[in-house]
Design a protein around this motif. Sequence first.
Motif, mmCIF file in Angstrom:
data_model
loop_
_atom_site.group_PDB
_atom_site.id
_atom_site.type_symbol
_atom_site.label_atom_id
_atom_site.label_comp_id
_atom_site.label_asym_id
_atom_site.label_seq_id
_atom_site.Cartn_x
_atom_site.Cartn_y
_atom_site.Cartn_z
ATOM 1 N N CYS A 238 0.853 -1.193 0.000
ATOM 2 C CA CYS A 238 0.000 0.000 0.000
ATOM 3 C C CYS A 238 0.889 1.244 0.000
ATOM 4 O O CYS A 238 1.886 1.295 0.717
ATOM 5 C CB CYS A 238 -0.898 -0.003 1.230
ATOM 6 N N SER B 8 0.471 5.647 4.323
ATOM 7 C CA SER B 8 1.337 5.417 5.478
ATOM 8 C C SER B 8 0.571 5.628 6.778
ATOM 9 O O SER B 8 0.970 6.448 7.603
ATOM 10 C CB SER B 8 2.567 6.314 5.400
ATOM 11 N N CYS B 9 -0.511 4.905 6.941
ATOM 12 C CA CYS B 9 -1.264 4.991 8.195
ATOM 13 C C CYS B 9 -0.353 4.434 9.297
ATOM 14 O O CYS B 9 0.230 3.364 9.134
ATOM 15 C CB CYS B 9 -2.556 4.192 8.087
ATOM 16 N N TYR C 212 -0.534 3.104 12.212
ATOM 17 C CA TYR C 212 -0.784 1.885 13.001
ATOM 18 C C TYR C 212 -0.701 0.632 12.125
ATOM 19 O O TYR C 212 -0.744 -0.479 12.621
ATOM 20 C CB TYR C 212 -2.198 1.940 13.614
ATOM 21 N N ILE D 253 0.973 -2.870 6.854
ATOM 22 C CA ILE D 253 1.138 -3.157 5.418
ATOM 23 C C ILE D 253 2.239 -2.329 4.732
ATOM 24 O O ILE D 253 3.087 -2.901 4.043
ATOM 25 C CB ILE D 253 -0.212 -3.049 4.692
HETATM 26 S S1 SF4 Z 1 -4.758 1.255 6.701
HETATM 27 FE FE1 SF4 Z 1 -2.946 0.304 5.772
HETATM 28 S S2 SF4 Z 1 -3.733 -0.644 3.898
HETATM 29 FE FE2 SF4 Z 1 -5.279 0.839 4.550
HETATM 30 S S3 SF4 Z 1 -4.756 2.735 3.459
HETATM 31 FE FE3 SF4 Z 1 -3.710 2.823 5.457
HETATM 32 S S4 SF4 Z 1 -1.670 2.006 5.059
HETATM 33 FE FE4 SF4 Z 1 -2.973 1.381 3.342
#
Ligand code: SF4
Length: 508
Positions: A240, A243-244, A246, A249
């Motif tokens: 992905c 850059s969330c 928590y 991925i």
């Molecule tokens: S939660 Fe994880 S997979 Fe979903 S958009 Fe954010 S970084 Fe991407």
Amino acid sequence: MKDFSGKARARDWRYFREQEIELDALPSGGHPLWAMLFPATYSVGMASLGFQVIIAEMRALGVGVERFFSGRFRGLSVESGRPISDFPLISASVAYEPDIRTVVSIFREWGVSSSWKERAELDQPIFGIGGALTYINPLIFSKMADYVVLGDGERVLDHLVTEARLFMQHGDRGRFLEGLAEHRSIYVPSLHDPMILKARKVHREKNIIGDLDRVRGKSQWIAPSSVFGKTALVELQRGCRRSCRYCTIPASFGRTRTRSARRILEDLYPLVSLEGVQVGLVSPETGDYPELSELLSGVASLGIPVSFASLRVDNINEEIVSALTRSGRHTLTVAPEAGNDRLRRECGKYFSNDDIIERLSMASSLGIRQVKLYFMTGIPGETASDVDDIASLCDRVRSEARLRVTASVGIFVPKPMTFWEREKMISERDASNRLKRLRRLFSNGPAKGCRINIQQPKEAALEFSIAWRGLSGRDGPILPAGRISGAPGPAPEQRSLLLEQLGILGYN
Ligand code: SF4
């Protein structure tokens, strides 16, 4: 090992097998015999695309692979009703931390030790692990697995199967594991842990497939008794670009790679002739898939209903919503994570409450009737009063976007390989108080009329503990766990040690 043959064999998997639609003609009944365990029930396991793909790839290589699940008939394979005691090789696909407990309890019932050392002493089956959790922290399997496949499993299978066939001839466990360790994407705890403990580089690397058009990426079975019902799954993307903070991925699953819309549509043509079948698009974030427009219009022209998992709010648009409603779907799932813009920005999500209302109002005007909203409590920087904003936002969605609202509130768990890997975990007591407050706001406060589901603080604490130190006791703590046994959660120095050891393994 326990004997599951005899009476139990008569009550086999026939009902489930007869319902299944197999999509590709693949060989069955090959060799060696290989048990593939999904540590959940059939209905959950058959909704895992990764599990189905690995089995299909193994069958294509002529392996006699058969499926095992927890729940009913857990000692017998789906394919032939063979008892687990017939299988010299067992593998499991492990996606979530608590699944490790399920593996241990299934092994206990099977009479198979969950320790690689004991299995070697007792001459019990070789046990290998693959799946999503191996991308993040394979060291949690160090006391349990004979080997762990690191990353994308498809390209490691050739080597694994070749070595397994040699093992069937020579029968030497040590030689088999040494042969496996020649592949850089296989971690063998009995060989590599002594090196890690001496801080000697192990030079492992996750297998990351660059060209996803060359992988299978689709269901082998449509399984009506699975949680997705008559759905064929197709893969859009791995990795992905967001850059969330928590999320595991971005840092764990390699750079973003996609399958082409053309290739996906080719996979879907055979479904046209199947009655009542729909397609589920599998991706970390469907809205980010670059060829989504082409794909949705291609699927629409085939006349196959489509569904997909949660969407980022900033990706919701008319085209996506129309594709869902055309397919008879009237529910959207989105994850605001926090009830206000400040805390959401902290999470790495840059859309506002007003954006949420605007996009969901548009969705409502196009026929969406219900929304599932995912939130977390315990986010770094969250105050007790921030949870009130979750209730207020739900109320706004209900009254302004005119949607039925179900909020699911989980607890933030700091995981390895995330931006927040060293952040504090909220205490069970604080989490419990915040969740109690939320429940009140949903039963008598502003969010009255919305539904709420909450995660139990104990579950989150367990997830935190397993994510960093595996299971405690004889069933397999990770390398550093023994040093601080009895601590309520992984101590900061324990987390530092694990991250250091992951670095030595080759995970940075
Ligand atoms: S939660 Fe994880 S997979 Fe979903 S958009 Fe954010 S970084 Fe991407």
